[in-house]
Structure formats: C-alpha cells, structure tokens
Design a protein around this motif. Structure first.
Motif, PDB file in Angstrom:
ATOM      1  N   MET A   1       0.840  -1.179   0.000  1.00 37.68           N
ATOM      2  CA  MET A   1       0.000   0.000   0.000  1.00 37.68           C
ATOM      3  C   MET A   1       0.887   1.244   0.000  1.00 37.68           C
ATOM      4  SD  MET A   1      -2.704   1.174   2.884  1.00 37.68           S
ATOM      5  CE  MET A   1      -3.450  -0.452   2.876  1.00 37.68           C
ATOM      6  N   THR A   2       0.620   2.181  -0.858  1.00 37.14           N
ATOM      7  CA  THR A   2       1.397   3.414  -0.927  1.00 37.14           C
ATOM      8  C   THR A   2       0.518   4.582  -0.542  1.00 37.14           C
ATOM      9  OG1 THR A   2       0.865   3.816  -3.230  1.00 37.14           O
ATOM     10  CG2 THR A   2       2.774   2.421  -2.785  1.00 37.14           C
ATOM     11  N   ALA A 113     -16.556  14.008   2.210  1.00 33.14           N
ATOM     12  CA  ALA A 113     -15.891  14.229   0.928  1.00 33.14           C
ATOM     13  C   ALA A 113     -16.267  13.184  -0.111  1.00 33.14           C
ATOM     14  CB  ALA A 113     -14.379  14.250   1.124  1.00 33.14           C
ATOM     15  N   LEU A 114     -16.511  11.953   0.330  1.00 29.46           N
ATOM     16  CA  LEU A 114     -16.704  10.854  -0.627  1.00 29.46           C
ATOM     17  C   LEU A 114     -18.057  10.169  -0.476  1.00 29.46           C
ATOM     18  CD1 LEU A 114     -13.143   9.226  -0.251  1.00 29.46           C
ATOM     19  CD2 LEU A 114     -13.911  10.826  -2.022  1.00 29.46           C
ATOM     20  N   ALA A 122     -15.172   3.324   0.834  1.00 25.73           N
ATOM     21  CA  ALA A 122     -14.856   2.078   1.547  1.00 25.73           C
ATOM     22  C   ALA A 122     -13.361   1.793   1.498  1.00 25.73           C
ATOM     23  CB  ALA A 122     -15.636   0.919   0.936  1.00 25.73           C
ATOM     24  N   ARG A 123     -12.723   2.025   0.319  1.00 24.40           N
ATOM     25  CA  ARG A 123     -11.284   1.772   0.206  1.00 24.40           C
ATOM     26  C   ARG A 123     -10.490   2.736   1.091  1.00 24.40           C
ATOM     27  NH1 ARG A 123     -12.491   1.148  -5.363  1.00 24.40           N
ATOM     28  NH2 ARG A 123     -11.691   3.259  -5.812  1.00 24.40           N
ATOM     29  N   ILE A 125     -11.513   4.302   3.840  1.00 25.45           N
ATOM     30  CA  ILE A 125     -11.730   3.993   5.253  1.00 25.45           C
ATOM     31  C   ILE A 125     -10.939   2.745   5.659  1.00 25.45           C
ATOM     32  CG2 ILE A 125     -13.441   3.139   6.891  1.00 25.45           C
ATOM     33  CD1 ILE A 125     -15.433   5.099   5.778  1.00 25.45           C
ATOM     34  N   ALA A 126     -10.935   1.738   4.776  1.00 28.25           N
ATOM     35  CA  ALA A 126     -10.202   0.512   5.077  1.00 28.25           C
ATOM     36  C   ALA A 126      -8.704   0.782   5.178  1.00 28.25           C
ATOM     37  CB  ALA A 126     -10.480  -0.546   4.013  1.00 28.25           C
ATOM     38  N   ALA A 127      -8.164   1.550   4.241  1.00 25.89           N
ATOM     39  CA  ALA A 127      -6.738   1.856   4.241  1.00 25.89           C
ATOM     40  C   ALA A 127      -6.368   2.728   5.442  1.00 25.89           C
ATOM     41  CB  ALA A 127      -6.352   2.565   2.944  1.00 25.89           C
ATOM     42  N   THR A 128      -7.230   3.700   5.762  1.00 31.74           N
ATOM     43  CA  THR A 128      -6.986   4.576   6.917  1.00 31.74           C
ATOM     44  C   THR A 128      -7.033   3.778   8.221  1.00 31.74           C
ATOM     45  OG1 THR A 128      -7.941   6.482   5.769  1.00 31.74           O
ATOM     46  CG2 THR A 128      -7.805   6.599   8.162  1.00 31.74           C
ATOM     47  N   SER A 129      -8.019   2.904   8.320  1.00 28.25           N
ATOM     48  CA  SER A 129      -8.153   2.075   9.522  1.00 28.25           C
ATOM     49  C   SER A 129      -6.925   1.195   9.725  1.00 28.25           C
ATOM     50  CB  SER A 129      -9.410   1.210   9.428  1.00 28.25           C
ATOM     51  OG  SER A 129      -9.533   0.384  10.561  1.00 28.25           O
ATOM     52  N   SER A 130      -6.433   0.588   8.639  1.00 22.15           N
ATOM     53  CA  SER A 130      -5.250  -0.267   8.716  1.00 22.15           C
ATOM     54  C   SER A 130      -4.028   0.520   9.179  1.00 22.15           C
ATOM     55  CB  SER A 130      -4.975  -0.898   7.349  1.00 22.15           C
ATOM     56  OG  SER A 130      -3.778  -1.656   7.377  1.00 22.15           O
ATOM     57  N   LEU A 131      -3.878   1.736   8.642  1.00 21.49           N
ATOM     58  CA  LEU A 131      -2.739   2.578   9.018  1.00 21.49           C
ATOM     59  C   LEU A 131      -2.778   2.934  10.496  1.00 21.49           C
ATOM     60  CD1 LEU A 131      -0.284   4.373   8.320  1.00 21.49           C
ATOM     61  CD2 LEU A 131      -1.911   6.192   7.743  1.00 21.49           C
TER      62      LEU A 131
END
Length: 288
Positions: A1-2, A113-114, A122-123, A125-131
């Motif tokens: 993930m970048t 915003a989205l 969803a993408r 939120i998922a990426a933010t949650s993982s971080l």
C-alpha cells in the motif's frame, strides 16, 4: 500500500488540520475524561505534532509500512507519548486511544468528501483504519516495554532496600537478611556487602538470617558464595540467627559450615566479632 492509495486522507490532513485537531481533542477528552483533561496543554502539543508529522510523512510519498525509515519521526513521537503515559500510570489501552481517537473525526471528513462514491469511500476507510491500527499497536508495544522497565527497576530497588549493610562497630558490618534468598538477590547481597567492605575496610561481616524463613541447599550455597567472596576481600564472616529448625535442616542437607562461625543470635555474633577485632564492651555500674 502506498500513499497514493490515501489521497483523501492526505488532503484532509493538509487542509483541515486545525479543525481536525479540535475534533480529535474533543473525542480524546470524552473517551478518557479527567485523565486527559489533567494534562490538556501537553496533550494538545503532542496532538499538533502528530498531525503535522503524519501529514508531512504521507505527503512525502511514504508507504503505509510504518516500520520504514520514512515513519521514523512519527514513531519517535508516539514512543515519547507512550513512555510518558506509562510513567504517569495510564494503561496501554488509554495510550493507544491517543491514536485510535483520531479515527472517528477522520471518518466523518471522509464521509463528507466521498459520500457520493461508496466504493472509493470504503477503500479509503479501510486503508486509513489499517494505518491507524498499526500506529496504535506500536504505542501499545512501546508502552508495555516501558512498563516492564519500570517494574524491573522497582524490583531492583526493592532488592537493594531489602539488603541493607550497616556498620555496627569499627571493622564490624552486619547484613540482616529477611525473606527468601534466591540467585538474583544473592547477587545484590554480595555486591552490597563487598562494596561496604571496600568502603569501610571491615574485618568482620555478620550475616544474620533470623528473617530467612527456610534454608535449603540452594540458600546454603548462596550463603557460602557470599562468605567466600567476602573472604577474598579480607573480611571474615559470622552467620547468626541459626534457629533449631534451620540447624536441623542444614545437618540433614549435609551442608559443610565447619569453617564458618555460627551463632544463634545477632548479639552473640556481635560479641564474637568484637573479640576478633580486639575490642571489648565493659559495663560500668553507676552509683546511686
């Protein structure tokens, strides 16, 4: 993930930092109550630094691998926060909440915003949650290590306090032992006694075991090691506090104490020590 997969988060951190800070602090205080309010100024300072570093790190193109070098400054700040809270008595969950409490206001901004793009939302939120999960778990890890260090230091201090070496007379030291004598404590006992012998130049060291509940083979070996170390430093040892039960145990264990002077009480051992050092105590009767 970048960081390219978190464009909206990066935008929010850069454009809504002040508003996000106020929302985050409000969430923190509502979750932890008076614990956070007691250090509100410090918490605000740490939160401002974290948001600034997080925005700068993501804007630089760093990936979401928080173990990477690009995240060093963020990890350093979170490490400071975790260690400080560990010393202040916060739990690891309270410490992790410093990071996790930021999720809710960020999710609100992402939904605003989205909202019309559910798949992208969803993408994000998922990426933010993982971080933030990674960053929160890092604070827990540092907090636990800090607490372990505090506990180890306290244990060491208790060992040192429980093995005081006192000077009874010129050239005579006393080491009263209370409680179980294990390998770790024996090392502290030996170091404390040898250091005191060096400082005072004592000729006799009385090791009083009145407060030692039981003497087994291991305890006897520890005592013999301490006596041998003291002798190498030029001091002879006397063991006092030999109760009938302990005497029987030593005999049954076959521990050789023939070359060690032993006495039932500290007072008896002190009298022997005075004789060996060429000193004596005389009692004078005052006339009425």
């Amino acid at each position: 993930m970048t960081s390219a997969q978190l464009p909206q988060l990066t935008l929010i951190l850069n454009d809504q930092q002040h508003r996000l800070l106020d929302q985050w602090l409000q969430t923190l205080t509502s979750k932890l109550g008076r614990k956070e309010k007691s250090g509100e100024f410090e918490i605000r300072r740490q939160a401002e630094q974290f948001l600034s570093l997080l925005a700068r790190t993501l804007s630089s193109g760093a990936g979401s691998d928080t173990d990477g070098g690009e995240w060093a400054d963020v990890r350093h700040l979170l490490g400071e926060v975790s260690r400080t809270r560990a010393l202040q008595g916060f739990s690891s969950l309270d410490t992790a909440s410093f990071v996790f409490a930021l999720k809710e206001p960020i999710y609100d901004h992402l939904r605003s915003a989205l909202g019309g793009e559910p798949a992208l939302l969803a993408r994000e939120i998922a990426a933010t949650s993982s971080l933030f999960d990674k960053l929160g778990l890092y604070t827990i890890e540092v907090h636990q290590k800090a607490r372990e260090q505090v506990i180890l230091r306290q244990q060491q201090e208790l060992l040192e306090l429980s093995t005081p070496v006192v000077q009874l007379w010129q050239n005579v030291l006393a080491l009263p032992l209370i409680g179980t004598l294990d390998s770790a404590r024996t090392q502290v006992v030996m170091e404390s006694l040898l250091q005191k012998i060096v400082e005072t130049g004592a000729m006799i060291a009385i090791i009083d075991i009145t407060g030692v509940p039981t003497v087994d083979t291991l305890v006897a070996q520890h005592l013999l090691k301490t006596i041998a170390a003291a002798r190498l430093m030029g001091a002879d040892c006397i063991i006092s506090g030999i109760r009938p039960q302990i005497a029987q145990t030593i005999v049954h264990l076959g521990v050789n104490l023939e070359d060690v002077t032993t006495k039932a009480t500290l007072a008896d051992a002190f009298m022997i020590a005075l004789k060996k050092t060429g000193s004596r105590v005389t009692v004078q009767n005052s006339e009425q």
